[in-house]
Scaffold this active site. Structure first.
Site, mmCIF file in Angstrom:
data_model
loop_
_atom_site.group_PDB
_atom_site.id
_atom_site.type_symbol
_atom_site.label_atom_id
_atom_site.label_comp_id
_atom_site.label_asym_id
_atom_site.label_seq_id
_atom_site.Cartn_x
_atom_site.Cartn_y
_atom_site.Cartn_z
ATOM 1 N N GLU A 158 -0.179 -0.925 6.092
ATOM 2 C CA GLU A 158 0.825 -0.423 6.645
ATOM 3 C C GLU A 158 0.948 0.419 6.934
ATOM 4 O O GLU A 158 0.456 1.545 8.095
ATOM 5 C CB GLU A 158 2.368 -0.696 6.329
ATOM 6 C CG GLU A 158 3.802 -0.983 6.643
ATOM 7 C CD GLU A 158 4.505 1.046 7.135
ATOM 8 O OE1 GLU A 158 4.958 1.037 7.475
ATOM 9 O OE2 GLU A 158 3.859 2.297 6.195
ATOM 10 N N ASP B 114 0.876 -1.677 -0.044
ATOM 11 C CA ASP B 114 -0.070 0.252 0.106
ATOM 12 C C ASP B 114 0.696 0.972 0.210
ATOM 13 O O ASP B 114 1.858 1.093 0.156
ATOM 14 C CB ASP B 114 -0.797 0.116 0.838
ATOM 15 C CG ASP B 114 -0.524 -0.379 2.479
ATOM 16 O OD1 ASP B 114 0.923 -1.130 2.537
ATOM 17 O OD2 ASP B 114 -0.657 0.170 3.319
#
Length: 180
Positions: A152, A91
């Site tokens: 994350e 991400d």
């Protein structure tokens, strides 16, 4: 240079520098913002294919609020061998459409684009390290286990339990976020 495993790995990776740049450009072009979980599918599919080609068995784990995780273990895993956990995230903080304002570009031997440094460069490192192990028929003393999460940037709330569980059984763990 002597013909040690280390020198063969280094040569193998140097010879694939352009392939690494191409994979990184592809991953960066595949926009994958944390807050849009469905965007992770393309990146995960690409990474899963490369990990499988590198001799890994890949398990896709659905996320409750994220785009999910990839967990990869060697297809020929030897039980009771020490584990080395390699962690990365797919991400980014960049919203969809950023790639049009900040396109992938190369300059002075570096590749730029949204997510290139944090952390898609590290994902490329993981893939090529595993491909080198397979290509050179290396037999590491530890079993590489790969976890790629997609949350994350928002604190790994969906993946922290799995990260914690894997960290407990691993002999060592590396987060392959590239350094300067």
């Amino acid at each position: 240079m002597s013909d040690t495993l280390e020198s063969r790995i280094q040569k193998h990776l140097v010879d694939r520098r352009e392939e690494m740049a191409e994979l990184l450009a592809t991953l960066v072009s595949s926009e994958s913002p944390t807050l849009e979980p469905d965007t992770q599918a393309t990146t995960h599919q690409l990474l899963a294919g490369r990990l499988e080609a590198a001799g890994m068995r890949v398990r896709r784990i659905a996320g409750r609020t994220s785009g999910g995780m990839l967990l990869a273990t060697p297809s020929d895993r030897v039980r009771r061998r020490p584990l080395q956990l390699l962690i990365g995230h797919s991400d980014t903080v960049w919203p969809i459409g950023t790639i049009t304002q900040m396109p992938v570009r190369r300059e002075d031997g570096r590749l730029y684009g949204p997510g290139a440094f944090d952390m898609k460069g590290g994902l490329v490192e993981i893939v090529f390290a595993l491909e080198a192990i397979l290509a050179l028929a290396a037999h590491p003393s530890v079993t590489p286990v790969v976890l790629i999460n997609s949350d994350e940037e928002t604190g790994s709330r969906d993946s922290w339990r799995l990260i914690e569980r894997l960290a407990r059984i691993a002999d060592r763990a590396f987060v392959l976020e590239p350094g300067l």
